[in-house]
Design an enzyme around this catalytic site. Structure first.
Site, PDB file in Angstrom:
ATOM      1  N   ASP A 129       3.904  -5.930   2.307  1.00  0.00           N
ATOM      2  CA  ASP A 129       5.329  -5.812   2.003  1.00  0.00           C
ATOM      3  C   ASP A 129       5.862  -7.207   1.638  1.00  0.00           C
ATOM      4  O   ASP A 129       5.280  -7.890   0.803  1.00  0.00           O
ATOM      5  CB  ASP A 129       6.035  -5.173   3.197  1.00  0.00           C
ATOM      6  CG  ASP A 129       7.480  -4.803   2.963  1.00  0.00           C
ATOM      7  OD1 ASP A 129       7.732  -3.708   2.424  1.00  0.00           O
ATOM      8  OD2 ASP A 129       8.360  -5.598   3.332  1.00  0.00           O
ATOM      9  N   HIS A 344       3.466   3.717   2.748  1.00  0.00           N
ATOM     10  CA  HIS A 344       3.737   2.282   2.683  1.00  0.00           C
ATOM     11  C   HIS A 344       3.118   1.474   3.818  1.00  0.00           C
ATOM     12  O   HIS A 344       2.836   0.295   3.656  1.00  0.00           O
ATOM     13  CB  HIS A 344       5.249   2.051   2.671  1.00  0.00           C
ATOM     14  CG  HIS A 344       5.620   0.605   2.611  1.00  0.00           C
ATOM     15  ND1 HIS A 344       5.469  -0.154   1.479  1.00  0.00           N
ATOM     16  CD2 HIS A 344       6.105  -0.234   3.565  1.00  0.00           C
ATOM     17  CE1 HIS A 344       5.860  -1.388   1.726  1.00  0.00           C
ATOM     18  NE2 HIS A 344       6.247  -1.473   2.977  1.00  0.00           N
TER      19      HIS A 344
END
Length: 369
Positions: A129, A344
């Site tokens: 991320d 994610h």
């Protein structure tokens, strides 16, 4: 960084001179006891394990060093020295008040100072991320301190144009309208041409409404963020524009959240306790430096000249595997893999697969001993 699970909330709602003990309440379960290390004018809370070639693990938003709890012991057991900080503004690390204290110059210099404090010349940087963005920026800004890079979910796209990838823009624009990203124009200004002002990255740029909404219920914010949604990229693109385009309405969280929890109750308790202490503003300040970072990078060669590994998640609807397709042009020494049935949160959703792929590459490129 950007991801659909965060939208569920936003749309639906070391030497002795460098060390101090970290309070007991901050000790993460299943992680080595941290210590404070002074670097670049602040203190970072840092967990360490193992011996061998150094690898620094960089978490994302809204994460912590604890996000790597499934990787630390595996990497250390395989013969690597694992270094895992709570990054600037997170957890028990210092959180300066000034927004500009979270620009890419400060963030990368924190890591250079960390290597200096630990008497390390170089390390492999593995980031997820926002930590992935930071990992890719290290060889651009401090190439002499980087042995290699492992990007988790976050691809390298030059000049901070990540939020303007054609796949994402096509889903956001009205049918039939075209948009071409321009490297000469501030990406935040270009985002304003594509997205509603309620899109969460744009909301982060002005005012504190998002900060306040997230701070009201840290546990709810984090539970809504750490979701594994059962949806493909194509299905996501068919959602109502307000959801697919990541708009924020400030509404209460729904009683039943979509998808599945990524965290157990005890893991969520730990995350919630840490963010209840810090609030979300320091972490959001990373986003508030996008324009500043873009300006700083205009004069920087955007070629990554170190061995690199890119691990994508099949169903990450924003950091899509397709975004890696152009990386070979700017990352010549690149190996890439896609982890199936994963959204994610790859380090926490598919830890065994991440560990297997990362260790396979590390053993070939940076063998222990």
């Amino acid at each position: 960084m950007i991801h659909s699970t965060r939208r569920a909330f936003l749309a639906g709602a070391a030497a002795a001179g460098f060390v101090n003990a970290v309070p007991a309440f901050a000790r993460a379960p299943a992680m080595p006891t941290p210590r404070y290390i002074k670097t670049n004018g602040i203190r970072l809370s840092v967990h360490e394990a193992g011996a061998g070639p150094a690898i620094v693990l960089l978490h994302g938003f809204p994460g912590l060093a604890y996000s790597w709890r499934h990787q630390v012991s595996a990497l250390a057991a395989a013969g690597y020295r694992v270094i895992v900080p709570d990054l600037r503004g997170y957890g028990r690390s210092d959180a300066p008040a000034a927004v500009e204290s979270y620009d890419i110059d400060h963030l990368t210099r924190d890591l250079v100072g960390l290597l200096n404090a630990l008497h390390l010349e170089k390390a492999v940087f593995m980031g997820h991320d926002w930590g992935g963005i930071l990992a890719w920026q290290m060889p651009l800004l401090h190439a002499d301190r980087v042995a290699g890079v492992i990007g988790i979910n976050t691809p390298f796209i030059p000049h901070w144009m990540l939020w303007l990838h054609p796949d994402l823009v096509a889903a956001a624009l009205p049918k039939g309208r075209r948009f071409v990203a321009d490297l000469r124009v501030d990406p935040v200004e270009q985002m304003r041409q594509v997205y509603s002002p309620n899109m969460y990255v744009l909301m982060f740029q002005s005012g504190k409404a998002a900060d306040q909404a997230m701070d009201r219920d840290p546990r709810g914010t984090l539970r809504a963020s750490y979701r594994k949604n059962l949806m493909t990229n194509a299905a996501w693109d068919k959602l109502e524009p307000e959801v697919a385009n990541m708009e924020y309405y400030g509404q209460p969280l729904p009683e039943v959240l979509p998808g599945k929890d990524v965290l157990t109750d005890s893991e969520l308790d730990f995350y919630s306790g840490e963010f209840a202490q810090t609030g979300f503003t320091p972490a959001i300040n990373w986003y508030r430096n996008l324009s500043r970072n873009w300006r700083a990078g205009l004069a920087v060669d955007q070629t990554i000249r170190v061995p690199s590994l890119m691990l994508s998640a099949e169903h990450d609807v924003v950091l899509r595997p397709s975004m890696v397709d152009g990386m070979k042009d700017v990352v010549p020494d690149l190996e890439r893999h896609v982890v199936q049935d994963c959204w994610h949160w790859l380090p926490e959703e598919k830890p065994e697969e991440l560990n297997r792929l990362a260790l396979s590459w590390l053993r070939r490129r940076f063998p222990p001993g």
